[in-house]
Design an enzyme around this catalytic site. Structure first.
Site, mmCIF file in Angstrom:
data_model
loop_
_atom_site.group_PDB
_atom_site.id
_atom_site.type_symbol
_atom_site.label_atom_id
_atom_site.label_comp_id
_atom_site.label_asym_id
_atom_site.label_seq_id
_atom_site.Cartn_x
_atom_site.Cartn_y
_atom_site.Cartn_z
ATOM 1 N N GLY A 18 -27.361 -0.834 62.344
ATOM 2 C CA GLY A 18 -26.141 -0.269 61.752
ATOM 3 C C GLY A 18 -26.159 1.255 61.800
ATOM 4 O O GLY A 18 -25.208 1.886 62.284
ATOM 5 N N ASP A 38 -34.904 0.174 70.819
ATOM 6 C CA ASP A 38 -34.869 -0.918 69.844
ATOM 7 C C ASP A 38 -35.592 -2.087 70.523
ATOM 8 O O ASP A 38 -35.921 -2.011 71.723
ATOM 9 C CB ASP A 38 -33.431 -1.303 69.490
ATOM 10 C CG ASP A 38 -33.311 -1.949 68.107
ATOM 11 O OD1 ASP A 38 -32.703 -1.357 67.211
ATOM 12 O OD2 ASP A 38 -33.863 -3.076 67.930
ATOM 13 N N PHE A 75 -35.683 5.255 62.865
ATOM 14 C CA PHE A 75 -34.863 4.379 62.025
ATOM 15 C C PHE A 75 -35.129 2.899 62.318
ATOM 16 O O PHE A 75 -34.504 2.027 61.726
ATOM 17 C CB PHE A 75 -33.366 4.698 62.217
ATOM 18 C CG PHE A 75 -32.889 5.796 61.288
ATOM 19 C CD1 PHE A 75 -33.455 7.058 61.329
ATOM 20 C CD2 PHE A 75 -31.898 5.561 60.348
ATOM 21 C CE1 PHE A 75 -33.047 8.070 60.455
ATOM 22 C CE2 PHE A 75 -31.476 6.559 59.476
ATOM 23 C CZ PHE A 75 -32.041 7.812 59.531
ATOM 24 N N GLY A 76 -36.043 2.593 63.212
ATOM 25 C CA GLY A 76 -36.340 1.200 63.540
ATOM 26 C C GLY A 76 -37.199 0.557 62.465
ATOM 27 O O GLY A 76 -38.054 1.203 61.866
ATOM 28 N N SER A 115 -36.572 4.954 52.104
ATOM 29 C CA SER A 115 -35.526 4.224 51.368
ATOM 30 C C SER A 115 -35.622 4.518 49.882
ATOM 31 O O SER A 115 -36.711 4.805 49.350
ATOM 32 C CB SER A 115 -35.707 2.719 51.600
ATOM 33 O OG SER A 115 -34.866 1.992 50.729
ATOM 34 N N TYR A 140 -40.825 -4.490 51.067
ATOM 35 C CA TYR A 140 -40.088 -3.538 51.906
ATOM 36 C C TYR A 140 -40.275 -2.113 51.372
ATOM 37 O O TYR A 140 -40.624 -1.192 52.129
ATOM 38 C CB TYR A 140 -38.612 -3.946 51.911
ATOM 39 C CG TYR A 140 -37.666 -2.896 52.439
ATOM 40 C CD1 TYR A 140 -37.683 -2.512 53.776
ATOM 41 C CD2 TYR A 140 -36.730 -2.283 51.585
ATOM 42 C CE1 TYR A 140 -36.797 -1.545 54.254
ATOM 43 C CE2 TYR A 140 -35.850 -1.330 52.056
ATOM 44 C CZ TYR A 140 -35.889 -0.967 53.389
ATOM 45 O OH TYR A 140 -35.022 -0.007 53.865
ATOM 46 N N LYS A 144 -42.260 1.306 53.007
ATOM 47 C CA LYS A 144 -41.705 2.660 53.127
ATOM 48 C C LYS A 144 -42.635 3.668 52.430
ATOM 49 O O LYS A 144 -42.770 4.806 52.893
ATOM 50 C CB LYS A 144 -40.294 2.716 52.542
ATOM 51 C CG LYS A 144 -39.273 1.872 53.303
ATOM 52 C CD LYS A 144 -39.026 2.389 54.710
ATOM 53 C CE LYS A 144 -37.900 1.652 55.413
ATOM 54 N NZ LYS A 144 -37.679 2.115 56.786
ATOM 55 N N SER A 170 -26.121 3.431 52.964
ATOM 56 C CA SER A 170 -25.288 4.041 53.991
ATOM 57 C C SER A 170 -24.549 2.962 54.762
ATOM 58 O O SER A 170 -25.141 2.240 55.583
ATOM 59 C CB SER A 170 -26.138 4.921 54.914
ATOM 60 O OG SER A 170 -25.304 5.779 55.648
HETATM 61 P P1 NAI Z 1 -30.731 -2.389 60.644
HETATM 62 O O1 NAI Z 1 -31.515 -3.576 60.213
HETATM 63 O O2 NAI Z 1 -29.277 -2.570 60.967
HETATM 64 O O3 NAI Z 1 -31.442 -1.687 61.892
HETATM 65 C C1 NAI Z 1 -32.826 -1.659 62.063
HETATM 66 C C2 NAI Z 1 -33.115 -1.795 63.543
HETATM 67 O O4 NAI Z 1 -34.530 -1.762 63.716
HETATM 68 C C3 NAI Z 1 -32.607 -3.104 64.149
HETATM 69 O O5 NAI Z 1 -31.758 -2.847 65.259
HETATM 70 C C4 NAI Z 1 -33.864 -3.832 64.560
HETATM 71 O O6 NAI Z 1 -33.730 -4.569 65.771
HETATM 72 C C5 NAI Z 1 -34.865 -2.696 64.728
HETATM 73 N N1 NAI Z 1 -36.237 -3.162 64.570
HETATM 74 C C6 NAI Z 1 -36.764 -3.916 63.586
HETATM 75 N N2 NAI Z 1 -38.038 -4.194 63.837
HETATM 76 C C7 NAI Z 1 -38.338 -3.612 65.022
HETATM 77 C C8 NAI Z 1 -39.502 -3.558 65.826
HETATM 78 N N3 NAI Z 1 -40.625 -4.199 65.458
HETATM 79 N N4 NAI Z 1 -39.454 -2.871 66.986
HETATM 80 C C9 NAI Z 1 -38.321 -2.239 67.368
HETATM 81 N N5 NAI Z 1 -37.179 -2.249 66.652
HETATM 82 C C10 NAI Z 1 -37.192 -2.941 65.487
HETATM 83 O O7 NAI Z 1 -30.902 -1.314 59.488
HETATM 84 P P2 NAI Z 1 -30.055 -0.008 59.192
HETATM 85 O O8 NAI Z 1 -29.200 -0.267 58.042
HETATM 86 O O9 NAI Z 1 -29.499 0.530 60.436
HETATM 87 O O10 NAI Z 1 -31.226 0.969 58.692
HETATM 88 C C11 NAI Z 1 -31.928 1.797 59.594
HETATM 89 C C12 NAI Z 1 -33.152 2.353 58.885
HETATM 90 O O11 NAI Z 1 -32.756 3.042 57.705
HETATM 91 C C13 NAI Z 1 -34.144 1.282 58.469
HETATM 92 O O12 NAI Z 1 -35.460 1.779 58.637
HETATM 93 C C14 NAI Z 1 -33.843 1.096 56.991
HETATM 94 O O13 NAI Z 1 -35.004 0.668 56.301
HETATM 95 C C15 NAI Z 1 -33.420 2.496 56.588
HETATM 96 N N6 NAI Z 1 -32.519 2.487 55.439
HETATM 97 C C16 NAI Z 1 -31.223 2.091 55.578
HETATM 98 C C17 NAI Z 1 -30.365 2.138 54.504
HETATM 99 C C18 NAI Z 1 -28.911 1.804 54.614
HETATM 100 O O14 NAI Z 1 -28.210 1.960 53.614
HETATM 101 N N7 NAI Z 1 -28.395 1.351 55.742
HETATM 102 C C19 NAI Z 1 -30.850 2.552 53.166
HETATM 103 C C20 NAI Z 1 -32.251 2.935 53.141
HETATM 104 C C21 NAI Z 1 -33.024 2.911 54.250
HETATM 105 C C1 15L Z 2 -32.015 -0.190 51.948
HETATM 106 O O1 15L Z 2 -33.129 0.295 52.034
HETATM 107 C C2 15L Z 2 -31.509 -1.128 52.976
HETATM 108 O O2 15L Z 2 -32.005 -0.859 54.254
HETATM 109 C C3 15L Z 2 -29.987 -1.180 53.025
HETATM 110 O O3 15L Z 2 -29.589 -2.321 53.783
HETATM 111 C C4 15L Z 2 -29.387 -1.257 51.620
HETATM 112 O O4 15L Z 2 -29.742 -2.452 51.020
HETATM 113 C C5 15L Z 2 -29.888 -0.074 50.801
HETATM 114 O O5 15L Z 2 -31.303 0.039 50.828
HETATM 115 C C6 15L Z 2 -29.463 -0.112 49.342
HETATM 116 O O6 15L Z 2 -30.297 0.061 48.469
HETATM 117 O O7 15L Z 2 -28.256 -0.315 49.111
#
Ligand code: NAI
Ligand code: 15L
Length: 270
Positions: A18, A38, A75-76, A115, A140, A144, A170
């Protein structure tokens, strides 16, 4: 328009996710070449892009992935509470592989998607800063914490700078009451990453990532040197959320803890 001090080759991991999709567009002006990675679902490269399929748990593949880059936006990884095994492979082994590769290839700076769940067991009535002891709300969040500590070590030992972004929530919009405090708009996310990439000296910095929301549990004074000024606010969506999303019960984790429902997720069968 190109950033005046663009990176030569910037690596973005998690590019199919995302936030990865948002950053794929947003980081474009910040690098002459963007290397997108990815383990699944990558769109073909456009101009000034390279695409590399890579599992972060594969040490030698990550070595190749990092060769030739001068900055990393990491971000992966697994982004939700899950079983320990996938978290171990993607977030713990994965972040170790990445920093080892950064060390071997002389990468100077990493922006790490941490996170808010590293401090998810604080109450919503508390206001904390980046110096508050961690209180992870699950495996999780613990992964982090590992990434934050590992990056601290790689700075102290090897001088690799990292900005750890404790991102709130986000997403395209505000989905629930908790997000009135945790929301980080996509525009503010891109700006936060830009600040993390281009502030001249960051050492090891931890910053919370949220927009200019009226309700905030996080004091970002310890990362003020990043110069991040959020432009958006969850409050634009407050009236809609308050009218359409019921207030959770007083003892519901979604209303009590900063980490919301994460504090009650799992355990999952291994
Ligand atoms: P998402 O789950 O949509 O994207 C994560 C990506 O990492 C996926 O495309 C997945 O295929 C890839 N991935 C997972 N394991 C992998 C591996 N072993 N090797 C290569 N790629 C791998 O998550 P999103 O929402 O895009 O978040 C991105 C980052 O930001 C994550 O690290 C998440 O923990 C962190 N985050 C996101 C938040 C949010 O509100 N969206 C809040 C806090 C942290
Ligand atoms: C995170 O760390 C997750 O990656 C995201 O999907 C949301 O759940 C976010 O925290 C949150 O706390 O809303």
């Amino acid at each position: 328009m190109a950033h005046d001090k663009a990176y030569a080759r910037l690596l973005l991991t998690g590019a199919s996710g995302g936030l990865g999709k948002v950053l794929r567009k947003g980081l474009k002006p910040m690098a002459r070449t963007l290397r997108l990675s990815d383990r699944v679902g990558l769109e073909p490269p456009e101009e000034n892009e390279e695409v590399v399929l890579c599992d972060l748990a594969d040490r030698s593949a990550v070595q190749n992935l990092v060769a030739g880059v001068d900055g990393i936006v990491h971000f992966g990884g697994i982004s939700l509470e899950d079983r320990f095994d996938p978290i171990l492979q993607s977030n713990i082994v994965g972040v170790f592989n990445l920093y080892e590769a950064a060390r071997k290839h002389g990468v100077a700076r990493v922006v790490f998607a941490s996170s808010n769940h590293v401090t998810g067991f604080y109450k919503q009535t508390e206001r904390i800063d980046a110096a508050a002891p961690v209180r992870p709300d699950g495996l999780y969040g613990i992964s982090k914490c590992f990434g934050e500590n590992l990056s601290r070590y790689y700075f102290d030992r090897y001088g690799i700078e990292t900005v750890c972004l404790r991102i709130g929530s986000s997403f395209p919009g505000v989905k629930d009451r908790r997000m009135l405090a945790t929301f980080l708009s996509y525009r503010d996310l891109v700006e936060l990453v830009r600040c993390a990439l281009f502030t001249p000296v960051v050492g090891h910095t931890i910053a919370y990532g949220n927009s200019n929301n009226r309700d905030s549990w996080w004091d970002n004074r310890l990362s003020a040197h990043l110069g991040f000024v959020p432009q958006d606010s969850a409050d634009d969506q407050r009236a809609h959320v308050e009218a359409n999303v019921p207030l959770p019960a007083e003892n519901d984790p979604a209303r009590v803890y900063q980490g919301g429902a994460f504090v009650a997720a799992g355990p999952f069968d291994e």
